[in-house]
Enzyme design. Sequence first.
Site, mmCIF file in Angstrom:
data_model
loop_
_atom_site.group_PDB
_atom_site.id
_atom_site.type_symbol
_atom_site.label_atom_id
_atom_site.label_comp_id
_atom_site.label_asym_id
_atom_site.label_seq_id
_atom_site.Cartn_x
_atom_site.Cartn_y
_atom_site.Cartn_z
ATOM 1 N N GLY A 1 75.979 39.407 18.305
ATOM 2 C CA GLY A 1 76.986 40.309 17.613
ATOM 3 C C GLY A 1 77.456 39.953 16.406
ATOM 4 O O GLY A 1 77.399 39.138 15.726
ATOM 5 N N GLN B 1 81.944 40.851 8.645
ATOM 6 C CA GLN B 1 80.957 39.453 8.249
ATOM 7 C C GLN B 1 79.895 39.816 7.374
ATOM 8 O O GLN B 1 79.211 39.061 6.774
ATOM 9 C CB GLN B 1 80.513 39.236 9.614
ATOM 10 C CG GLN B 1 81.337 38.908 10.477
ATOM 11 C CD GLN B 1 80.755 38.316 12.006
ATOM 12 O OE1 GLN B 1 80.592 39.168 12.754
ATOM 13 N NE2 GLN B 1 80.270 36.946 11.873
ATOM 14 N N CYS C 1 79.615 31.667 15.763
ATOM 15 C CA CYS C 1 80.031 32.763 14.998
ATOM 16 C C CYS C 1 78.963 32.622 13.665
ATOM 17 O O CYS C 1 78.938 31.648 13.053
ATOM 18 C CB CYS C 1 81.442 33.035 14.518
ATOM 19 S SG CYS C 1 81.916 34.366 13.374
ATOM 20 N N LEU C 2 78.172 33.869 13.226
ATOM 21 C CA LEU C 2 77.470 33.614 12.111
ATOM 22 C C LEU C 2 78.056 33.402 11.016
ATOM 23 O O LEU C 2 77.606 32.789 9.782
ATOM 24 C CB LEU C 2 76.601 35.250 12.155
ATOM 25 C CG LEU C 2 75.805 35.628 13.046
ATOM 26 C CD1 LEU C 2 75.248 36.929 12.845
ATOM 27 C CD2 LEU C 2 74.503 34.486 13.078
ATOM 28 N N HIS D 1 85.594 38.934 20.868
ATOM 29 C CA HIS D 1 85.195 38.151 19.441
ATOM 30 C C HIS D 1 85.052 39.241 18.293
ATOM 31 O O HIS D 1 85.737 38.833 17.186
ATOM 32 C CB HIS D 1 83.933 37.442 19.859
ATOM 33 C CG HIS D 1 83.606 36.709 18.765
ATOM 34 N ND1 HIS D 1 83.558 35.125 18.679
ATOM 35 C CD2 HIS D 1 82.899 37.087 17.564
ATOM 36 C CE1 HIS D 1 83.154 34.702 17.451
ATOM 37 N NE2 HIS D 1 82.845 35.805 16.901
ATOM 38 N N GLU D 2 84.359 40.266 18.670
ATOM 39 C CA GLU D 2 84.113 41.091 17.278
ATOM 40 C C GLU D 2 85.383 41.969 16.902
ATOM 41 O O GLU D 2 85.562 42.057 16.027
ATOM 42 C CB GLU D 2 83.125 42.185 17.667
ATOM 43 C CG GLU D 2 81.567 41.499 18.139
ATOM 44 C CD GLU D 2 81.051 40.290 17.229
ATOM 45 O OE1 GLU D 2 81.426 40.246 16.061
ATOM 46 O OE2 GLU D 2 80.406 39.246 17.678
ATOM 47 N N HIS E 1 87.445 40.040 15.071
ATOM 48 C CA HIS E 1 87.028 39.910 13.762
ATOM 49 C C HIS E 1 87.487 41.304 12.757
ATOM 50 O O HIS E 1 88.201 41.017 11.667
ATOM 51 C CB HIS E 1 85.392 40.198 13.454
ATOM 52 C CG HIS E 1 84.782 38.740 13.490
ATOM 53 N ND1 HIS E 1 84.809 37.962 12.427
ATOM 54 C CD2 HIS E 1 83.753 38.346 14.394
ATOM 55 C CE1 HIS E 1 83.944 36.953 12.801
ATOM 56 N NE2 HIS E 1 83.428 37.274 13.795
HETATM 57 NI NI NI Z 1 81.975 36.179 14.935
#
Ligand code: NI
Length: 191
Positions: free
Chosen positions: A46, A51, A96-97, A138-139, A142
């Site tokens: 995701g 991000q 998380c990236l 989670h997204e 963000h």
């Molecule tokens: Ni993340």
Amino acid sequence: MAVLPLVISPDPRLKTASKPVEAVTDEVRRQLEDMLETMYAEHGIGLAAVQVGIMKRMLVIDVEQREEDGKRTPMKFINPEIIWESEELSSYNEGCLSFPSHYADVERPAEVKVKYLDEKGVQKEIHAKGLLATCLQHEIDHINGVTFVDHISRVKRDIILRKLAKDKKLGVVPEKRGENPYAAKEKQAEL
Ligand code: NI
């Protein structure tokens, strides 16, 4: 399409709420494609627009990708909003990236209903369970300027944030980003 550079913690953008998408234009569709390409290149399941430095309320997800046959099931969400969540909770070892190499168990509602616009600008609704429900929450966090470390204890959070700040100061480029998106169902993944 293009692989875009990731925004890595610490970065003030990760704590900033993104703006609603006013109109679903070709530019928005192009950005969603770039986000997908970036997510796959970095082995995530995701990715929220923030991000990659795009401060718009949109995200991409693929929790069904498979290694053996290269199957991809990309999903795109514009202006997503949680309209219902279950009382039942579930826990997942989230990564998380934007927080490379760090993981923590996060407990969230096991199911959610989310309304959003698709890439044609059509209003849609989805009832998500399992890893998709976790990933959506989670997204959506963000795009509200919230990250998974905001859900864990202060002690654990400080350890992760301190390590990342040190890496950034020393110019250490984290080698490990995506873990293994194909095993995401069983264990942990970058969301
Ligand atoms: Ni993340």
